[in-house]
Design an enzyme around this catalytic site. Structure first.
Site, PDB file in Angstrom:
ATOM      1  N   CYS A  49       0.816  -1.209   0.000  1.00 16.71           N
ATOM      2  CA  CYS A  49       0.000   0.000   0.000  1.00 16.71           C
ATOM      3  C   CYS A  49       0.853   1.264   0.000  1.00 16.71           C
ATOM      4  O   CYS A  49       0.373   2.346  -0.294  1.00 16.71           O
ATOM      5  CB  CYS A  49      -0.996  -0.009   1.154  1.00 16.71           C
ATOM      6  SG  CYS A  49      -0.238  -0.342   2.724  1.00 16.71           S
ATOM      7  N   HIS A  98      18.779   0.774  -3.640  1.00 13.48           N
ATOM      8  CA  HIS A  98      17.369   1.041  -3.360  1.00 13.48           C
ATOM      9  C   HIS A  98      16.689  -0.199  -2.791  1.00 13.48           C
ATOM     10  O   HIS A  98      16.016  -0.131  -1.770  1.00 13.48           O
ATOM     11  CB  HIS A  98      16.658   1.511  -4.625  1.00 13.48           C
ATOM     12  CG  HIS A  98      15.223   1.885  -4.395  1.00 13.48           C
ATOM     13  ND1 HIS A  98      14.866   3.099  -3.874  1.00 13.48           N
ATOM     14  CD2 HIS A  98      14.081   1.187  -4.566  1.00 13.48           C
ATOM     15  CE1 HIS A  98      13.548   3.142  -3.749  1.00 13.48           C
ATOM     16  NE2 HIS A  98      13.047   1.991  -4.153  1.00 13.48           N
TER      17      HIS A  98
END
Lengths: 423, 270
Positions: A49, A98
């Site tokens: 989410c 990342h």
């Protein structure tokens, strides 16, 4: 080959956009297949989410970034200008960094939250099932998992609780040490306390008592927590034994006054007692905190501690960032090993030199040799060199091996033949 | 030679101290490991120095003030390791090693060649008396440190504003456990040590008690701990009160050990 990552997260995109771009779990397999059709060698999609990330191993000649963006636009039927400004993209080392940071929860909304690692693992196993993970992503992701593990164990990013209920447990532990053998008294059966109760229950509190003005509700809650319901009239008596008291009654005033607690603390031989008052208005007189060996925390106090914990986590996050940086460097340098040419050349010349030296030595000793003998010996030496090198080199070139294993192998070869000086 | 070995022990202790303090600040397990490693090595080197000294002097090396300082440092380090093994409190080093290092530093600075000993100071009885008393002091120092940690952690919990100590210090319960354990180790040791002292005094000087300043101070210290233990078990004293009592007790220990000699007139060499 190169590693490409394109994605968006809670910082770059508002929730409406994130929802539009999220991948439903049952559509993920098909989406991954689509990515592979666009020319990627390997692919993985992480969709939670707070973030959507697409990670792919792209052939050198393709423009991976453009292709991945293209894929996102097409898959979600969104206009490029609408989405592009929310997207970030990373290549090779930066993509590795990342993904390491994401897995270590350094990129999360609440730094150090532990859910994200599970979500990354889930995304990885889904991609594995879809058959879109090969050597390269496999080793990147496994390294990411171990980096996340290191970050959690070697720094305190996840050490201090930030949720109110776990702060309450943490405070109890700072007072009582381990909670095994302690008794928990629940005063009132209000809904608010349930999460805190579960936390305390799972952290080893051995006995739970529940007391409430209406005994039925107390019985109900006691049953669900495997505790014992106690009549409300016996509250004072309970305070003699209970170590942790959670109050969440709906009463309009104090259920326990300073005098009650003062008396209780003497009755219990001054053993410490910890009140967690999560009811509003408060049910225990905050004044009890003044009494020796009594600790009283209401919801605001718990929040203050939670904020302090959050600051402590951020301090630890800086250390974790450094750790990730180290890992990225070492991982990148290992990836360079996959450039085989210098290693192969080095290995060949090393073995050739050994054989050549031995050959020359033997020739010097054979004074009655004929040119034909010499020629044959030279050919034999060359054949030996080839026969030794061939299996070593073909093992290095194998594509189907696990990448970690492969790199381990190459490093071993380099150590055995002392090739490092040549590289 | 012995001075050299003592200097090495000092260097290792200081190194351990620095890593403990760094570890306390940065909370890195690795730093704590390095700290316990160096202090452990320091302890072994220190033990070696004691053995060498014993061999050289032909009796237990505890007849001079410098030797007492060194033995006290050794005993505190021993206590540190025992409690670390039992309670696994990482931060303990940051509290204990400053004393160990400064005791060792004083030992090395004050160290000098052998001096003539006054008669009667030599002998097994007096050595055991001194050993027991110094071991008791080391235990009381641990009591003091746990009291300090208790008070700091209690303050964190009472002010409800967690700071550096809240995150690093052990739970109140652990502090109390260590406090009682060390108190109940130190007290019998001291009692026995004092008993040895009076018996020896009777044999050599012909009297149990000489109103020597050190004797008076030691008796006062012993009484403080006696009262503390008495209140703990009969009045149910806990937490802060016991902590304050332990701190008072250790101040008295320091005075007995270091201060009372300066009042003069005593027959104790240190």
């Amino acid at each position: 080959m190169k590693l490409v990552l394109v994605g968006l997260n809670h910082r770059t995109a508002p929730v409406e956009i994130r929802q539009r771009v999220a991948f439903p779990e049952d559509g993920l397999q098909q989406a991954l297949q689509e990515l592979m059709r666009s020319g990627m060698r390997e692919a993985l999609i992480l969709s939670t989410c707070n973030r959507v990330e697409v990670l792919a191993n792209c052939p050198e000649e393709l423009d991976g970034e453009a292709l991945l963006k293209q894929f996102l636009y097409a898959y979600h039927s969104l206009a490029p200008p609408f989405l592009e400004r929310h997207l970030y993209s990373h290549l090779n080392d930066k993509a590795v960094r990342h993904i390491f940071r994401v897995a270590s929860s350094l990129d999360s909304m609440v730094v150090g939250e532990t859910q994200i690692l599970g979500q990354v693992k889930e995304a990885y196993s889904l991609a594995c099932q879809a058959g879109t993970v090969g050597n390269y992503l496999h080793s990147v992701m496994n390294r990411a998992f171990s980096v996340a593990k290191r970050a959690r164990s070697e720094t305190g990013i996840s050490a201090f609780s930030v949720s109110i209920s776990s702060v309450a447990v943490e405070l109890a532990k700072k007072i009582f040490g381990e909670l095994g053998g302690r008794t928990l008294l629940i005063l009132g059966a209000g809904k608010m306390g349930e999460l805190a109760l579960k936390h305390l229950r799972s952290s080893g509190v051995s006995q739970v008592w529940v007391t409430n003005r209406t005994p039925e509700r107390a019985q109900e809650l006691a049953a669900s927590l495997e505790g014992v319901a106690v009549p409300f009239e016996r509250l004072q008596e309970c305070l003699r034994t209970a170590d942790i008291v959670i109050s969440s009654t709906g009463a309009p005033g104090f259920v326990l006054t300073r005098q009650d607690v003062q008396k209780a603390i003497l009755d219990r031989g001054r053993r410490p007692i910890f009140f967690i008052d999560i009811s509003v208005p408060r049910n225990v007189d905050p004044e009890v905190h003044q009494i020796e060996n009594v600790y009283y925390y209401d919801i605001d106090n718990l929040q203050t501690v939670s904020a302090a914990n959050r600051r402590e986590r951020e301090r630890e996050a800086r250390l974790a960032e450094r750790l990730v940086e180290e890992e990225v460097k070492s991982f990148a340098s290992r990836l360079k090993l996959l450039n085989l040419a210098p290693t192969i050349a080095g290995l060949r010349s090393r073995i050739e030199r050994i054989c050549q030296e031995e050959l020359e030595r033997s020739l010097r000793k054979l004074s009655d040799r004929t040119p034909q003998h010499e020629e044959e010996l030279r050919l034999m030496t060359a054949r030996i060199v080839n026969k030794i090198c061939h299996p070593l080199i073909s093992q290095m070139k194998r594509q189907d091996e696990n990448l970690e294993f492969q790199m381990e192998y190459i490093e071993t070869i380099k150590r055995m033949f002392r090739l490092n000086s040549k590289l | 030679m012995i001075q050299f070995v003592l200097n090495i022990a000092l260097a290792l202790y200081v190194l351990g101290l620095l890593h403990s303090l760094l570890g306390f600040y940065a909370k890195r397990p690795l730093l704590y490991k390095i700290a316990s490693g160096t202090v452990g090595t320091g302890f072994l080197v220190h033990t070696l120095a004691l053995v060498l000294l014993w061999a050289q002097e032909g009796h237990f090396p505890l007849t001079r003030f410098q030797e007492a300082l060194s033995f006290f440092a050794w005993a505190v380090t021993l206590g540190f390791f025992l409690s670390y093994l039992k309670y696994r409190i990482n931060v303990l080093g940051a509290f204990i090693l400053p004393l160990v290092s400064s005791l060792m530093l004083s030992t090395c600075l004050l160290w000098e060649e052998r001096l003539e000993l006054p008669e009667g100071v030599r002998g097994t009885w007096v050595a055991i008396h001194t050993i027991l008393i110094l071991l008791a002091y080391a235990a009381f120092f641990l009591t003091f440190v746990s009291a300090l940690m208790y008070l700091l952690q209690e303050r964190e919990l009472k002010t409800k504003r967690p700071s550096i100590f809240y995150f690093r210090l052990p739970s109140l319960q652990q502090c109390e456990d260590l406090l009682y354990r060390s108190l109940m180790t130190g007290f019998p040791l001291m009692t026995l040590g004092l008993l040895m002292g009076t018996l020896w005094s009777e044999r050599i000087l012909g009297r149990f008690w000489s109103w020597d300043p050190k004797e008076i101070a030691a008796a006062a210290t012993w009484l403080i701990y006696l009262v503390l233990i008495q209140y703990r078990f009969t009045q149910g004293w806990r937490g802060r009160r016991v902590a304050y009592g332990s701190i008072l007790g250790f101040i008295s220990v320091l005075f007995t050990f270091l201060g009372s000699s300066y009042l003069g007139g005593g027959y104790h060499t240190f």
